[in-house]
Design an enzyme around this catalytic site. Structure first.
Site, PDB file in Angstrom:
ATOM      1  N   PHE A   1       0.852  -1.187   0.000  1.00  0.00           N
ATOM      2  CA  PHE A   1       0.000   0.000   0.000  1.00  0.00           C
ATOM      3  C   PHE A   1       0.887   1.235   0.000  1.00  0.00           C
ATOM      4  O   PHE A   1       1.724   1.403   0.884  1.00  0.00           O
ATOM      5  CB  PHE A   1      -0.949   0.035   1.200  1.00  0.00           C
ATOM      6  CG  PHE A   1      -1.870   1.227   1.127  1.00  0.00           C
ATOM      7  CD1 PHE A   1      -2.960   1.231   0.260  1.00  0.00           C
ATOM      8  CD2 PHE A   1      -1.622   2.366   1.873  1.00  0.00           C
ATOM      9  CE1 PHE A   1      -3.790   2.342   0.153  1.00  0.00           C
ATOM     10  CE2 PHE A   1      -2.450   3.489   1.769  1.00  0.00           C
ATOM     11  CZ  PHE A   1      -3.534   3.472   0.899  1.00  0.00           C
TER      12      PHE A   1
ATOM     13  N   ASP B   1       9.194   2.639   1.876  1.00  0.00           N
ATOM     14  CA  ASP B   1       8.012   3.364   2.344  1.00  0.00           C
ATOM     15  C   ASP B   1       7.879   3.052   3.836  1.00  0.00           C
ATOM     16  O   ASP B   1       7.425   1.974   4.219  1.00  0.00           O
ATOM     17  CB  ASP B   1       6.785   2.897   1.552  1.00  0.00           C
ATOM     18  CG  ASP B   1       5.493   3.544   2.040  1.00  0.00           C
ATOM     19  OD1 ASP B   1       5.477   4.096   3.160  1.00  0.00           O
ATOM     20  OD2 ASP B   1       4.492   3.486   1.300  1.00  0.00           O
TER      21      ASP B   1
ATOM     22  N   LYS C   1       2.362   9.552   8.368  1.00  0.00           N
ATOM     23  CA  LYS C   1       1.569   9.142   9.535  1.00  0.00           C
ATOM     24  C   LYS C   1       2.020   9.738  10.883  1.00  0.00           C
ATOM     25  O   LYS C   1       1.541  10.782  11.267  1.00  0.00           O
ATOM     26  CB  LYS C   1       1.498   7.623   9.597  1.00  0.00           C
ATOM     27  CG  LYS C   1       0.631   7.049   8.463  1.00  0.00           C
ATOM     28  CD  LYS C   1       0.069   5.682   8.776  1.00  0.00           C
ATOM     29  CE  LYS C   1      -1.125   5.369   7.891  1.00  0.00           C
ATOM     30  NZ  LYS C   1      -0.808   4.841   6.561  1.00  0.00           N
TER      31      LYS C   1
HETATM   32  C1  LIG Z   1      -1.000   5.160   5.125  1.00  0.00           C
HETATM   33  C2  LIG Z   1       0.051   4.759   4.183  1.00  0.00           C
HETATM   34  C3  LIG Z   1       0.282   5.484   2.995  1.00  0.00           C
HETATM   35  C4  LIG Z   1      -0.592   6.622   2.541  1.00  0.00           C
HETATM   36  O1  LIG Z   1      -0.586   7.710   3.400  1.00  0.00           O
HETATM   37  P1  LIG Z   1      -1.665   8.882   3.239  1.00  0.00           P
HETATM   38  O2  LIG Z   1      -1.226   9.915   4.230  1.00  0.00           O
HETATM   39  O3  LIG Z   1      -3.010   8.289   3.548  1.00  0.00           O
HETATM   40  O4  LIG Z   1      -1.596   9.367   1.841  1.00  0.00           O
HETATM   41  C5  LIG Z   1       1.329   5.082   2.188  1.00  0.00           C
HETATM   42  N1  LIG Z   1       2.122   4.041   2.524  1.00  0.00           N
HETATM   43  C6  LIG Z   1       1.920   3.338   3.652  1.00  0.00           C
HETATM   44  C7  LIG Z   1       2.860   2.208   3.979  1.00  0.00           C
HETATM   45  C8  LIG Z   1       0.885   3.657   4.519  1.00  0.00           C
HETATM   46  O5  LIG Z   1       0.684   2.925   5.615  1.00  0.00           O
END
Ligand SMILES: *Cc1c(COP(=O)(O)O)cnc(C)c1O
Length: 395
Positions: free
Chosen positions: A138, A223, A252
């Site tokens: 994700f 990420d 986050k």
């Molecule tokens: C939550 C998340 C995102 C996206 O973040 P947003 O602030 O909602 O755009 C991207 N990568 C990972 C691993 C995440 O947990």
């Protein structure tokens, strides 16, 4: 306003992109949230791994209030001290030399994708634009990041997605090796897949990915939007096996709830971005930077990572005891306070039952209960949740 009125108004005026629990939260403090009717909940979601220092953190609130009275925003046409200080702390605490600030995880990943391509095109190398990501990953909901995301359901209805992406199963090194060629500019992955079901890499996998990228001159992007900011017991998850990426994204928990994202890289990579390459109106605005700076200082002062490591071990042990006891539990996994419990049945009824008992947890991939409390969670809070789970799993 009464609860029902707020819910009706929300559902009638806001795009229906979220399936929400029928609760209206009014305030929070540390691990606890209260709804408009005064019911208290222990929060093991933390705004999805966001409020790592808990709700209504006094130090962050003070830093924000002070900065709000002083200077909220001026544009990146100018310099401000909070932005300079925040960047300096991130650089000091990570592998990176430079930071680009945005406002969310998707924006941080968007910047990472752009930088990876610019790194090669800026050197006059053409045709080296492919980004390999992992299935079940994700990376966000913008067009580029939903393309990077290895889940069909996220892409449904939005075709055509961007060209130049390819996917391999997580933890499957031979599959990655097979796809690696001279069109690949970067491999992008989460050091632990969060939304994908708390999937941890086998030990040595990340190192092999790093070595493969090096052999092909490709960039490695981590990420760390979910795994970063102490969540796994070290400030960044890459520290566990000391596998250093070229680019890392954060969001986050970086601002404990403030909208901030960051893309970090070594100077040799970040220098592909020159004046005008990329921009964000709000990126690193003094207000959010002052808040995020206080978050990082609190981490240091209160040894939040140490606490996370210790309570994470305690929590996982308790979940493993539940696994021994309840046949419905298939697997317990994760690291630090990014923990998952895979069930042999649907997770939603368990989440609902916990909710009714005053505990917030959530579920990913349909059957993996995810536990991502504020990192200030105590063994006592954990015992209370585990007792709740014990009764709920027996149903
Ligand atoms: C939550 C998340 C995102 C996206 O973040 P947003 O602030 O909602 O755009 C991207 N990568 C990972 C691993 C995440 O947990």
């Amino acid at each position: 306003m009464k609860k029902d009125k707020i819910i009706t108004q929300t559902d009638s005026c806001i795009a229906n992109t979220y399936g929400r629990y029928k609760v209206v939260f009014d305030r929070g403090e540390g691990m606890t949230l209260w709804d408009t009717e005064g019911k208290a909940y222990k929060d093991f979601v933390a705004g999805i791994a966001v409020c790592n220092l808990g709700h209504a953190h006094e130090g962050v609130a003070q830093a924000l209030a002070n900065q709000a009275r002083r200077l909220v925003h001026v544009s990146n046409l100018y310099y401000t001290q909070p932005q300079a200080d925040l960047a300096a702390v991130l650089v000091e605490k990570s592998f990176a030399d430079k930071v680009f600030f945005g406002n969310s995880g998707a924006e941080a990943n968007e910047a990472a994708i752009k930088l990876a391509r610019k790194y090669f095109s800026g050197k006059g190398i053409t045709g080296r634009h492919k980004i390999i990501t992992m299935t079940q990953s994700f990376h966000g909901r913008t067009m580029a990041t939903l393309t990077a995301t290895g889940q069909d359901k996220i892409k449904e209805g939005f075709a055509p997605v961007l060209p130049g992406f390819d996917y391999v199963p997580y933890n499957d090194f031979p599959a990655l090796k097979h796809k690696m060629d001279d069109t690949v500019c970067a491999v992008m992955l989460e050091p632990i897949q969060g939304e994908g079901g708390i999937c941890c890499p086998d030990s040595g996998y990340l190192k092999k990915v790093r070595d493969l990228c090096d052999a092909h001159g490709a960039l490695l992007i981590f990420d760390e939007i979910q795994t970063g900011m102490g969540r796994t017991g070290t400030l960044f998850a890459y520290e566990h096996e000391n596998v250093i990426p070229d680019i890392m994204t954060l969001a986050k928990a970086l601002g404990n709830g403030l909208p901030i994202g960051a893309m970090l890289a070594k100077d040799s990579v970040m220098k592909a971005f020159v004046t005008g390459s990329h921009a964000s109106t709000f990126g690193g605005t003094p207000l959010v930077a002052a808040g995020a700076l206080e978050v990082l200082r609190t981490f240091e002062r209160e040894k939040i990572c140490d606490h996370c490591r210790e309570t994470g071990v305690y929590f996982k042990k308790k979940l493993e005891i539940l696994k021994e006891k309840h046949k419905v539990v298939d697997d317990v996994r994760g690291r630090g306070l990014l923990l998952g419990m895979k069930l042999k049945s649907e997770g939603a009824p368990m989440v609902q039952a916990c909710f009714e008992k005053g505990f917030l947890i959530n579920c990913v991939q349909g059957n993996v209960l995810r536990f991502i409390p504020p990192l200030i969670v105590t063994p006592k809070d954990i015992d209370a949740l585990v007792a709740c789970l014990d009764s709920v799993l027996a149903l």
